[in-house]
Design a protein around this motif. Structure first.
Motif, PDB file in Angstrom:
ATOM      1  N   PRO A  47       0.806  -1.231   0.000  1.00 47.82           N
ATOM      2  CA  PRO A  47       0.000   0.000   0.000  1.00 47.82           C
ATOM      3  C   PRO A  47       0.835   1.276   0.000  1.00 47.82           C
ATOM      4  O   PRO A  47       1.887   1.348   0.648  1.00 47.82           O
ATOM      5  CB  PRO A  47      -0.814  -0.120   1.289  1.00 47.82           C
ATOM      6  N   GLU A  48       0.337   2.258  -0.717  1.00 47.79           N
ATOM      7  CA  GLU A  48       1.051   3.534  -0.837  1.00 47.79           C
ATOM      8  C   GLU A  48       1.186   4.261   0.491  1.00 47.79           C
ATOM      9  O   GLU A  48       2.174   4.953   0.723  1.00 47.79           O
ATOM     10  CB  GLU A  48       0.318   4.440  -1.835  1.00 47.79           C
ATOM     11  N   GLU A  49       0.206   4.095   1.392  1.00 49.47           N
ATOM     12  CA  GLU A  49       0.260   4.841   2.648  1.00 49.47           C
ATOM     13  C   GLU A  49       1.427   4.432   3.538  1.00 49.47           C
ATOM     14  O   GLU A  49       1.775   5.149   4.481  1.00 49.47           O
ATOM     15  CB  GLU A  49      -1.055   4.704   3.433  1.00 49.47           C
ATOM     16  N   TYR A  50       2.051   3.301   3.242  1.00 51.10           N
ATOM     17  CA  TYR A  50       3.215   2.866   4.021  1.00 51.10           C
ATOM     18  C   TYR A  50       4.518   2.994   3.230  1.00 51.10           C
ATOM     19  O   TYR A  50       5.567   2.541   3.676  1.00 51.10           O
ATOM     20  CB  TYR A  50       3.025   1.426   4.495  1.00 51.10           C
ATOM     21  N   GLY A  51       4.436   3.589   2.050  1.00 46.55           N
ATOM     22  CA  GLY A  51       5.620   3.786   1.241  1.00 46.55           C
ATOM     23  C   GLY A  51       5.719   2.901   0.022  1.00 46.55           C
ATOM     24  O   GLY A  51       6.668   3.004  -0.754  1.00 46.55           O
ATOM     25  N   GLY A  52       4.745   2.004  -0.155  1.00 50.86           N
ATOM     26  CA  GLY A  52       4.747   1.119  -1.316  1.00 50.86           C
ATOM     27  C   GLY A  52       4.243   1.811  -2.567  1.00 50.86           C
ATOM     28  O   GLY A  52       3.848   2.981  -2.543  1.00 50.86           O
ATOM     29  N   SER A  53       4.221   1.069  -3.660  1.00 54.98           N
ATOM     30  CA  SER A  53       3.779   1.627  -4.942  1.00 54.98           C
ATOM     31  C   SER A  53       2.293   1.408  -5.195  1.00 54.98           C
ATOM     32  O   SER A  53       1.738   1.982  -6.121  1.00 54.98           O
ATOM     33  CB  SER A  53       4.592   1.005  -6.083  1.00 54.98           C
ATOM     34  N   GLY A  54       1.665   0.524  -4.408  1.00 47.11           N
ATOM     35  CA  GLY A  54       0.232   0.305  -4.560  1.00 47.11           C
ATOM     36  C   GLY A  54      -0.149  -0.480  -5.791  1.00 47.11           C
ATOM     37  O   GLY A  54      -1.309  -0.461  -6.208  1.00 47.11           O
ATOM     38  N   GLY A  55       0.807  -1.183  -6.399  1.00 47.61           N
ATOM     39  CA  GLY A  55       0.496  -2.003  -7.569  1.00 47.61           C
ATOM     40  C   GLY A  55      -0.114  -3.337  -7.164  1.00 47.61           C
ATOM     41  O   GLY A  55      -0.452  -3.563  -6.006  1.00 47.61           O
ATOM     42  N   ASP A  56      -0.240  -4.242  -8.120  1.00 47.51           N
ATOM     43  CA  ASP A  56      -0.789  -5.558  -7.816  1.00 47.51           C
ATOM     44  C   ASP A  56       0.244  -6.634  -8.138  1.00 47.51           C
ATOM     45  O   ASP A  56       1.397  -6.347  -8.456  1.00 47.51           O
ATOM     46  CB  ASP A  56      -2.110  -5.802  -8.551  1.00 47.51           C
ATOM     47  N   PHE A  57      -0.186  -7.884  -8.067  1.00 48.19           N
ATOM     48  CA  PHE A  57       0.727  -9.021  -8.194  1.00 48.19           C
ATOM     49  C   PHE A  57       1.410  -9.074  -9.556  1.00 48.19           C
ATOM     50  O   PHE A  57       2.476  -9.688  -9.679  1.00 48.19           O
ATOM     51  CB  PHE A  57      -0.044 -10.325  -7.939  1.00 48.19           C
ATOM     52  N   ARG A  58       0.857  -8.425 -10.563  1.00 53.32           N
ATOM     53  CA  ARG A  58       1.486  -8.465 -11.885  1.00 53.32           C
ATOM     54  C   ARG A  58       2.882  -7.835 -11.864  1.00 53.32           C
ATOM     55  O   ARG A  58       3.787  -8.285 -12.575  1.00 53.32           O
ATOM     56  CB  ARG A  58       0.590  -7.773 -12.914  1.00 53.32           C
ATOM     57  N   TYR A  59       3.072  -6.807 -11.025  1.00 51.76           N
ATOM     58  CA  TYR A  59       4.404  -6.216 -10.879  1.00 51.76           C
ATOM     59  C   TYR A  59       5.347  -7.202 -10.204  1.00 51.76           C
ATOM     60  O   TYR A  59       6.524  -7.310 -10.565  1.00 51.76           O
ATOM     61  CB  TYR A  59       4.324  -4.914 -10.084  1.00 51.76           C
TER      62      TYR A  59
END
Length: 369
Positions: A47-59
């Motif tokens: 999740p973006e709120e913790y610093g992630g990119s918020g993408g899905d499993f395809r990435y």
């Protein structure tokens, strides 16, 4: 764009010298983990709120494929990012998520999961580790083995019995922050047949006190359910890594057979070589097509345990067959460790064991028929 970014990173940080160093020392340097965090490779589906990119499993799938193609699968990003961190994102308290996920995404907090024990592998209900509540803490005792990232982990999710009489319903999961507990001990780096650069060790817990709030889900006895919910994705993670190795083995073998001469022409021009490669390419294409199908189902929340088991079973068995055939086409050079195909041959063997052996996959599939 993401694929190009992954390739640029691996070309710099996972070149021949780095991969050789990982094998020699038995682990990936923390500096490499931090560099991966800086490059945005450790949180692409968090999740973006913790610093992630918020993408899905395809990435994640693309990253795993590139790790395989670049022969860098000892760098256990998929375990850290796609297997372990999601337990915290899905089941931990908000306080734990805020405290741990940013560090996982930056590479400052390396993550592991500890399920397997010396006497309990695929049969998780047979685990002996216990967690007994004592006021505001749980006291955990036991031993885990074959723990990837165990040597350098800062955070480990530990499965233990909170009710030894309840079978699967007595298993709970705990987030252990290694630098905040006593009674946590790492064993030696285990000497393995392959994957020497992926640190694997034993973990020991002796009256290890873990705060009550570090119980995932906040309720005892939910661990087995959480594991079962996450295992389909974990098995797809293993399958995608196997797929990356298949593609790398095929590319190397095609190049080698085009260059190697025998009986006046290249090996590639020999009918036997063409038939072998045609068979391998067909199996690889079928495997990848099925992986695309499973990935789409996972992204839409529709991947069931039986189908994930089919993916792990089929792709890892194809991996073993294809790499064996490729090594044969290298002839005597395929047996020399200076050739990557021989390293792949060693590394591939574990894929049919961990995450549930091929035999366990067949049992799970059979139950769905």
């Amino acid at each position: 764009m993401f694929e190009e970014a992954v390739d640029r990173f691996l070309d710099v940080h996972a070149d021949d010298a780095a991969r050789a160093r990982w094998r020699d020392q038995g682990f990936v340097d923390r500096e490499t983990w931090l560099a991966a965090g800086e490059a945005g490779l450790l949180g692409c589906s968090l999740p973006e709120e913790y610093g992630g990119s918020g993408g899905d499993f395809r990435y994640d799938a693309l990253l795993m494929e590139r790790l395989g193609l670049k022969q860098a699968l000892h760098f256990a990003i998929p375990l850290h990012t796609t297997v372990v961190a999601p337990y915290i994102a899905a089941y931990a308290s908000e306080d734990l998520r805020k405290r741990l996920l940013p560090g996982a995404i930056s590479g400052e907090k390396l993550m592991a999961v500890a399920m397997t024990e010396p006497g309990a592998g695929s049969d998780l209900q047979g685990m002996k580790s216990t967690a007994v509540r004592d006021g505001d803490h749980y006291v955990i005792n036991g031993q885990k083995t074959f723990i990837s990232n165990g040597y350098g982990c800062d955070v480990v999710i530990v499965a233990a019995k909170t009710d030894a009489t309840a079978g699967a319903r007595g298993i709970s999961l705990f987030v252990v922050e290694v630098d905040k507990v006593e009674g946590f001990q790492r064993g030696r780096l285990l000497d393995k047949l392959g994957q020497e650069g992926r640190d694997t060790t034993e973990l020991f817990f002796s009256d290890m006190r873990v705060p009550v709030e570090n119980l995932l889900g906040g309720v005892e006895g939910q661990g087995f359910r959480m594991l079962m919910e996450m295992l389909p994705k974990e098995r797809l993670v293993i399958a995608w890594q196997a797929m990356g190795m298949i593609e790398s083995a095929l590319a190397l073998t095609v190049d080698y057979t085009r260059e190697r001469k025998a009986f006046g022409k290249s090996l590639f021009e020999q009918q036997n070589t063409q038939f072998k490669l045609a068979d391998c390419k067909t199996r690889a294409t079928v495997a990848k097509t099925f992986l695309y199908h499973c990935t789409e189902k996972l992204v839409h929340g529709q991947l069931d345990a039986a189908t994930a088991s089919m993916a792990k079973l089929f792709v890892t068995e194809a991996q073993a067959f294809i790499i064996d055939e490729c090594l044969q086409l290298f002839g005597g050079y395929g047996y020399m460790l200076e050739y990557p195909i021989s390293e792949m041959y060693k590394d591939a063997r574990a894929y049919r064991i961990y995450g549930g052996s091929s035999e366990i996959m067949k049992m799970l599939i059979a139950r769905s028929i």
